[in-house]
Design an enzyme around this catalytic site. Sequence first.
Site, PDB file in Angstrom:
ATOM      1  N   GLU A  46       0.817  -1.209   0.000  1.00 13.85           N
ATOM      2  CA  GLU A  46       0.000   0.000   0.000  1.00 13.85           C
ATOM      3  C   GLU A  46       0.857   1.267   0.000  1.00 13.85           C
ATOM      4  OE1 GLU A  46      -3.580   1.976   2.767  1.00 13.85           O
ATOM      5  OE2 GLU A  46      -2.122   0.581   3.649  1.00 13.85           O
ATOM      6  N   LYS A 119     -10.516   2.744  -1.401  1.00 14.08           N
ATOM      7  CA  LYS A 119     -10.596   2.134  -0.074  1.00 14.08           C
ATOM      8  C   LYS A 119     -11.885   2.527   0.634  1.00 14.08           C
ATOM      9  CE  LYS A 119      -7.649   1.668   4.066  1.00 14.08           C
ATOM     10  NZ  LYS A 119      -6.284   1.988   4.568  1.00 14.08           N
ATOM     11  N   CYS A 156      -5.713  -2.523   2.901  1.00 15.08           N
ATOM     12  CA  CYS A 156      -5.339  -2.439   4.307  1.00 15.08           C
ATOM     13  C   CYS A 156      -6.536  -2.629   5.256  1.00 15.08           C
ATOM     14  CB  CYS A 156      -4.581  -1.145   4.580  1.00 15.08           C
ATOM     15  SG  CYS A 156      -3.551  -1.237   6.073  1.00 15.08           S
TER      16      CYS A 156
END
Length: 299
Positions: A46, A119, A156
């Site tokens: 990431e 995200k 994540c």
Amino acid sequence: MAKSRVVTVSALQFACTDDVSTNVATAERLVRAAHQKGANIILIQELFEGYYFCQAQREDYFQRAKPRKEHPTILRMQNLAKELGVVIPVSFFEEANNAHYNSIVVIDADGTDLGLYRKSHIPDGPGYQEKFYFNPGDTGFKVFQTKFAKIGVGICWDQWFPEAARAMALQGAEILFYPTAIGTEPQDEGLDSRDHWKRVMQGHAGANVVPLVASNRVGKEIIQTEHGKSEITFYGNSFIAGPTGELISDADDKEEAVLIAQFDLDKIKAKRQSWGVFRDRRPDLYKVLLTLDGSNLSV
């Protein structure tokens, strides 16, 4: 008899500097190394262009964001993917007019940009103050039909939510990928989440009967914050899990790594179908998942 669909995946792991050109060069070197080992789909960690800047709330760090179109790192990775014939999900800090996202583009083996994922789950805690920088993603969970497999990509904090993994699996994801930046907790030196982190994702693999690839960074990063210096030591432990959640390959907490694993997607599909976890689902009973407090929507 139809030929089996065998795919080789890779997770990369390295320590970042705070220089974009150095980090992108490292990523390219490791992508090439993974290709040499036979990898078809290669995951980079990431926000690999620099330090994990979310340790601090600083206005100047918004300057790190760039629009998706003509993004220099994405363009470079498109050229690399085309040259090597590999699939590369690429993490970047996206600027979209007045919005900012923690985003991924998936680049196919011919260099084509297959689309964007933003995200969905944005953390906010000591050392991981992402809500200061990132809008919540608005793409929804997506899958991408690449040359080698249909893949799902979360980012994540997304990896802690079983709903995200299941949403991608329901859309046909055959492998799940999670680029990550996680390490020590600045507020609690005794808190080590690495085993918890791995077990949660191994659970996603086993629950959905799909392989899973996680890529994390290593190294100590010190950021000047509004309250002084903040320090995180990223614990690596990048890994590849098989479709029952078993660990196939994993890295340590310090060294650069190129992990490799091979999967027969047709054999895994047969196992997933016969195991019954998608046959026996009861979506009509899951409405409580649409609430924050677990209340009964019919009341």
